[in-house]
Design a protein around this motif. Structure first.
Motif, PDB file in Angstrom:
ATOM      1  N   TYR A   1       2.403  -7.178  15.579  1.00  0.00           N
ATOM      2  CA  TYR A   1       1.933  -8.555  15.589  1.00  0.00           C
ATOM      3  C   TYR A   1       3.105  -9.490  15.376  1.00  0.00           C
ATOM      4  CZ  TYR A   1       2.239  -7.789  10.576  1.00  0.00           C
ATOM      5  OH  TYR A   1       2.702  -7.475   9.319  1.00  0.00           O
ATOM      6  N   ASP A   2       2.887 -10.709  15.702  1.00  0.00           N
ATOM      7  CA  ASP A   2       3.943 -11.702  15.567  1.00  0.00           C
ATOM      8  C   ASP A   2       3.378 -12.895  14.811  1.00  0.00           C
ATOM      9  OD1 ASP A   2       5.799 -13.905  17.776  1.00  0.00           O
ATOM     10  OD2 ASP A   2       6.364 -13.018  15.858  1.00  0.00           O
ATOM     11  N   THR A   3       4.017 -13.248  13.707  1.00  0.00           N
ATOM     12  CA  THR A   3       3.579 -14.393  12.942  1.00  0.00           C
ATOM     13  C   THR A   3       4.722 -14.904  12.096  1.00  0.00           C
ATOM     14  OG1 THR A   3       1.901 -15.205  11.393  1.00  0.00           O
ATOM     15  CG2 THR A   3       2.776 -13.009  10.968  1.00  0.00           C
ATOM     16  N   SER A   4       4.645 -16.173  11.762  1.00  0.00           N
ATOM     17  CA  SER A   4       5.603 -16.759  10.835  1.00  0.00           C
ATOM     18  C   SER A   4       4.987 -16.924   9.443  1.00  0.00           C
ATOM     19  CB  SER A   4       6.072 -18.120  11.358  1.00  0.00           C
ATOM     20  OG  SER A   4       4.958 -18.979  11.534  1.00  0.00           O
ATOM     21  N   GLU A   5       3.717 -16.538   9.315  1.00  0.00           N
ATOM     22  CA  GLU A   5       3.022 -16.640   8.044  1.00  0.00           C
ATOM     23  C   GLU A   5       3.503 -15.550   7.088  1.00  0.00           C
ATOM     24  OE1 GLU A   5       0.647 -18.965   7.355  1.00  0.00           O
ATOM     25  OE2 GLU A   5       0.804 -19.857   9.337  1.00  0.00           O
ATOM     26  N   ASN A   6       3.375 -15.832   5.809  1.00  0.00           N
ATOM     27  CA  ASN A   6       3.710 -14.825   4.805  1.00  0.00           C
ATOM     28  C   ASN A   6       2.453 -14.185   4.216  1.00  0.00           C
ATOM     29  OD1 ASN A   6       5.694 -13.426   3.181  1.00  0.00           O
ATOM     30  ND2 ASN A   6       4.944 -14.634   1.448  1.00  0.00           N
ATOM     31  N   ASN A   7       1.397 -14.948   4.167  1.00  0.00           N
ATOM     32  CA  ASN A   7       0.133 -14.443   3.629  1.00  0.00           C
ATOM     33  C   ASN A   7      -0.885 -14.357   4.760  1.00  0.00           C
ATOM     34  OD1 ASN A   7       1.034 -14.352   0.906  1.00  0.00           O
ATOM     35  ND2 ASN A   7       0.808 -16.567   0.832  1.00  0.00           N
ATOM     36  N   TYR A   8      -1.414 -13.183   4.953  1.00  0.00           N
ATOM     37  CA  TYR A   8      -2.373 -12.973   6.026  1.00  0.00           C
ATOM     38  C   TYR A   8      -3.092 -11.648   5.796  1.00  0.00           C
ATOM     39  CZ  TYR A   8       1.768 -10.431   7.694  1.00  0.00           C
ATOM     40  OH  TYR A   8       2.873  -9.613   7.785  1.00  0.00           O
ATOM     41  N   TYR A   9      -4.025 -11.360   6.684  1.00  0.00           N
ATOM     42  CA  TYR A   9      -4.793 -10.120   6.608  1.00  0.00           C
ATOM     43  C   TYR A   9      -4.692  -9.404   7.951  1.00  0.00           C
ATOM     44  CZ  TYR A   9      -7.018 -12.580   2.699  1.00  0.00           C
ATOM     45  OH  TYR A   9      -7.259 -13.278   1.531  1.00  0.00           O
ATOM     46  N   LEU A  10      -4.770  -8.114   7.886  1.00  0.00           N
ATOM     47  CA  LEU A  10      -4.805  -7.286   9.091  1.00  0.00           C
ATOM     48  C   LEU A  10      -6.008  -6.370   9.025  1.00  0.00           C
ATOM     49  CD1 LEU A  10      -1.022  -6.442   9.088  1.00  0.00           C
ATOM     50  CD2 LEU A  10      -2.183  -7.788  10.849  1.00  0.00           C
TER      51      LEU A  10
ATOM     52  N   ARG B   1     -11.207   8.984   6.042  1.00  0.00           N
ATOM     53  CA  ARG B   1     -10.286   9.608   7.001  1.00  0.00           C
ATOM     54  C   ARG B   1      -9.376   8.608   7.713  1.00  0.00           C
ATOM     55  NH1 ARG B   1     -12.494  11.101  11.109  1.00  0.00           N
ATOM     56  NH2 ARG B   1     -14.547  10.131  10.894  1.00  0.00           N
ATOM     57  N   PHE B   2      -9.563   7.335   7.408  1.00  0.00           N
ATOM     58  CA  PHE B   2      -8.787   6.298   8.076  1.00  0.00           C
ATOM     59  C   PHE B   2      -7.730   5.754   7.109  1.00  0.00           C
ATOM     60  CE2 PHE B   2     -11.384   5.826  11.855  1.00  0.00           C
ATOM     61  CZ  PHE B   2     -12.603   6.334  11.454  1.00  0.00           C
ATOM     62  N   SER B   3      -6.520   5.651   7.576  1.00  0.00           N
ATOM     63  CA  SER B   3      -5.457   5.073   6.747  1.00  0.00           C
ATOM     64  C   SER B   3      -4.534   4.262   7.641  1.00  0.00           C
ATOM     65  CB  SER B   3      -4.675   6.174   6.028  1.00  0.00           C
ATOM     66  OG  SER B   3      -4.061   7.046   6.966  1.00  0.00           O
ATOM     67  N   VAL B   4      -3.822   3.348   7.020  1.00  0.00           N
ATOM     68  CA  VAL B   4      -2.899   2.518   7.789  1.00  0.00           C
ATOM     69  C   VAL B   4      -1.490   2.717   7.275  1.00  0.00           C
ATOM     70  CG1 VAL B   4      -4.652   0.792   8.335  1.00  0.00           C
ATOM     71  CG2 VAL B   4      -3.185   0.482   6.313  1.00  0.00           C
ATOM     72  N   ASN B   5      -0.541   2.404   8.164  1.00  0.00           N
ATOM     73  CA  ASN B   5       0.872   2.338   7.789  1.00  0.00           C
ATOM     74  C   ASN B   5       1.304   0.902   8.067  1.00  0.00           C
ATOM     75  OD1 ASN B   5       3.557   2.633   7.249  1.00  0.00           O
ATOM     76  ND2 ASN B   5       3.976   4.095   8.878  1.00  0.00           N
ATOM     77  N   PHE B   6       1.388   0.124   6.994  1.00  0.00           N
ATOM     78  CA  PHE B   6       1.707  -1.290   7.099  1.00  0.00           C
ATOM     79  C   PHE B   6       3.183  -1.494   6.811  1.00  0.00           C
ATOM     80  CE2 PHE B   6       1.688  -5.657   7.020  1.00  0.00           C
ATOM     81  CZ  PHE B   6       1.810  -6.247   5.770  1.00  0.00           C
ATOM     82  N   GLN B   7       3.902  -1.970   7.790  1.00  0.00           N
ATOM     83  CA  GLN B   7       5.326  -2.255   7.650  1.00  0.00           C
ATOM     84  C   GLN B   7       5.508  -3.749   7.886  1.00  0.00           C
ATOM     85  OE1 GLN B   7       7.635   0.115   6.879  1.00  0.00           O
ATOM     86  NE2 GLN B   7       6.012   1.665   6.792  1.00  0.00           N
ATOM     87  N   LYS B   8       5.530  -4.510   6.779  1.00  0.00           N
ATOM     88  CA  LYS B   8       5.525  -5.971   6.903  1.00  0.00           C
ATOM     89  C   LYS B   8       6.775  -6.503   7.591  1.00  0.00           C
ATOM     90  CE  LYS B   8       4.460 -10.170   4.303  1.00  0.00           C
ATOM     91  NZ  LYS B   8       4.133 -10.744   2.971  1.00  0.00           N
TER      92      LYS B   8
ATOM     93  N   LYS C   1      -0.119  -6.976  -0.360  1.00  0.00           N
ATOM     94  CA  LYS C   1      -0.204  -5.656  -0.992  1.00  0.00           C
ATOM     95  C   LYS C   1       0.750  -4.693  -0.307  1.00  0.00           C
ATOM     96  CE  LYS C   1      -4.946  -5.892  -2.717  1.00  0.00           C
ATOM     97  NZ  LYS C   1      -6.299  -5.284  -2.692  1.00  0.00           N
ATOM     98  N   GLN C   2       1.577  -4.031  -1.092  1.00  0.00           N
ATOM     99  CA  GLN C   2       2.515  -3.080  -0.516  1.00  0.00           C
ATOM    100  C   GLN C   2       1.848  -1.743  -0.236  1.00  0.00           C
ATOM    101  OE1 GLN C   2       5.857  -2.973  -3.216  1.00  0.00           O
ATOM    102  NE2 GLN C   2       6.880  -4.623  -2.127  1.00  0.00           N
ATOM    103  N   GLN C   3       0.819  -1.423  -1.027  1.00  0.00           N
ATOM    104  CA  GLN C   3       0.169  -0.134  -0.855  1.00  0.00           C
ATOM    105  C   GLN C   3      -0.668  -0.119   0.409  1.00  0.00           C
ATOM    106  OE1 GLN C   3      -2.151   1.017  -4.241  1.00  0.00           O
ATOM    107  NE2 GLN C   3      -2.516   3.086  -3.486  1.00  0.00           N
ATOM    108  N   ASN C   4      -0.521   0.942   1.162  1.00  0.00           N
ATOM    109  CA  ASN C   4      -1.287   1.072   2.398  1.00  0.00           C
ATOM    110  C   ASN C   4      -2.759   1.345   2.097  1.00  0.00           C
ATOM    111  OD1 ASN C   4       0.848   0.713   4.234  1.00  0.00           O
ATOM    112  ND2 ASN C   4       1.510   2.827   3.933  1.00  0.00           N
TER     113      ASN C   4
END
Lengths: 115, 113
Positions: free
Chosen positions: B25-34, B63-70, B55-58
């Motif tokens: 995704y592309d954004t200039s925001e710092n606070n958001y939801y995915l 059975r569903f998990s995410v890998n969030f790399q801000k 939140k740093q924790q994924n």
């Protein structure tokens, strides 16, 4: 608890005709959203109601589209006159006041085909 | 406007195996939801999992998990122990404070028996 319902499920109309789509949100949900997915592309936001007021209509493509939510319950989206590029699936979603962000409950969508 | 990109139109996975869906995704925001939403064939779209950007924790949901790399603006979904009922189109979505969702084009996942 009944979910979000949309009517009709499918609509086929000719270019130049008028179509009205209806969305019944979950009872008590103040927030109602309309989205549209044109074939194979992203689902795009159209507008957002809070009760009967339009909070954000920045996604409405042009003035051929008119959305209403009289009384703050169900909503209608009218397309007049319809053009070929209006074909797609129109989704409605609702969210209760205070619900977590993203907790939007979607309807099954109305598939609109303009020929 | 935010842009959400799902580069995999279709994915196929054997039952009980693991599949990973990509989203950037592309954004200039710092606070958001995915979010990841799932739409089974001929059924309504439902929320699968959400992640708050602060939140740093994924996030995980069974059975569903995410890998969030801000920093990389990446938000992939991993489905473990795939089941036939996981067959659906999966949409990645972004939201900031205005509560309107921006979606990717979707990835069709087919789980094979």
């Amino acid at each position: 608890e009944a979910g979000v319902t949309q009517f009709p499920s499918h609509s086929v109309i000719e270019k130049g005709q008028t179509v009205t789509l209806r969305c019944d949100p979950i009872s008590g949900h103040d927030n109602l959203y309309w989205y549209r997915r044109v074939m194979g592309k992203e689902i795009k936001f159209l507008l957002h109601f809070v009760k009967e007021s339009k909070q954000d209509e920045s996604g409405m493509p042009n003035n051929r589209f008119l959305a209403e939510r009289t009384g703050g319950t169900y909503s209608t989206l009218k397309v007049q006159p319809a053009e070929l590029e209006d074909s797609g699936v129109y989704f409605c979603a609702s969210r209760g006041y205070g619900d977590d962000p993203g907790e939007q409950y979607f309807g099954p969508g109305t598939r609109l085909t303009v020929t | 406007a935010q842009t959400v990109t799902q580069s995999q139109p279709e994915m196929s996975v054997q039952e009980a195996e693991t599949v990973t869906l990509s989203c950037t995704y592309d954004t200039s925001e710092n606070n958001y939801y995915l979010f990841w939403y799932k739409q089974p064939p001929s059924r309504q779209m439902i929320l699968v999992i959400r992640q708050e950007a602060y939140k740093q924790q994924n996030a995980t949901e069974n059975r569903f998990s995410v890998n969030f790399q801000k920093a990389a603006k990446s938000f992939s979904l991993k489905i473990s122990d795939s089941q036939l009922g996981d067959t659906a189109m999966y949409f990645c979505a972004f939201m900031k404070g205005d509560y309107k969702l921006s979606f990717g084009a979707g990835t069709t996942v087919t789980v094979r028996a």
